[in-house]
Design an enzyme around this catalytic site. Structure first.
Site, PDB file in Angstrom:
ATOM      1  N   PRO A 137       0.771  -1.247   0.000  1.00 30.75           N
ATOM      2  CG  PRO A 137       0.054  -0.912   2.205  1.00 30.75           C
ATOM      3  CD  PRO A 137       0.769  -1.899   1.310  1.00 30.75           C
ATOM      4  CB  CYS A 138       2.932   2.957  -2.545  1.00 27.06           C
ATOM      5  SG  CYS A 138       1.948   2.617  -3.995  1.00 27.06           S
TER       6      CYS A 138
END
Length: 176
Positions: A137-138
């Site tokens: 989850p950047c």
């Protein structure tokens, strides 16, 4: 039984419609190797793996992504194939994979969590080249003074939507 390299060299694709645009998943025998906005052809060219049509292989990732967008899933259990990452990049993205739903870390905090000497600007570069957005989850990495950038979907608005969806950000009047 030993697995030969030839049996680990195929990829199956699936396209999932999402509220932030069509999302493509690429799954090898080991797990999810790449995902993102765009077309399967775009991912296929970067991977260089033989394509197979295998809905069973992609079913778990598709179901989990659909559940995430329906607000029913907070933690992905789809196996990740980390083959596209090495060194500090792998170390940082594996630490990112552990950042929980509904939270965010700064670029510097992520570097510390990863035990990496990569400076914040370098962490930003790693986020921009993350081959597995959403599942790794950047969007949960923010600047110390705001949201920071985002190269997926339609950019920072996609990041804002994802963080609002997860409850990290409050909805604006436009979201209601």
């Amino acid at each position: 039984m030993m697995t030969t390299q030839s049996t680990l060299s195929t990829v199956a694709f699936a396209e999932v419609p999402t509220p932030v645009g069509p999302f493509v998943l690429a799954v090898t025998e080991r797990g999810l190797v790449a995902s993102g906005w765009g077309s399967p052809a775009g991912l296929a060219g970067r991977l260089g793996l033989a394509e197979v049509h295998d809905a069973d292989r992609t079913a778990c990732a598709v179901a989990e992504l659909n559940a995430y967008f329906a607000g029913e899933l907070r933690t992905f259990s789809t196996p990740v194939d980390w083959r596209l990452m090495t060194g500090s990049r792998l170390q940082v993205l594996q630490a990112l994979h552990r950042v929980p739903y509904g939270t965010a870390v700064t670029y510097g905090e992520l570097a510390r969590q990863a035990g990496s000497s990569v400076p914040a600007r370098g962490i930003g570069s790693i986020m921009g080249s993350n081959p597995i957005p959403i599942i790794v989850p950047c969007h949960r990495v923010v600047a110390g003074n705001g949201l920071g950038g985002f190269s997926g979907g339609v950019g920072v608005e996609t990041k804002r939507w994802l963080l609002t969806h997860e409850g990290y950000l409050q909805p604006t009047l436009l979201d209601l």
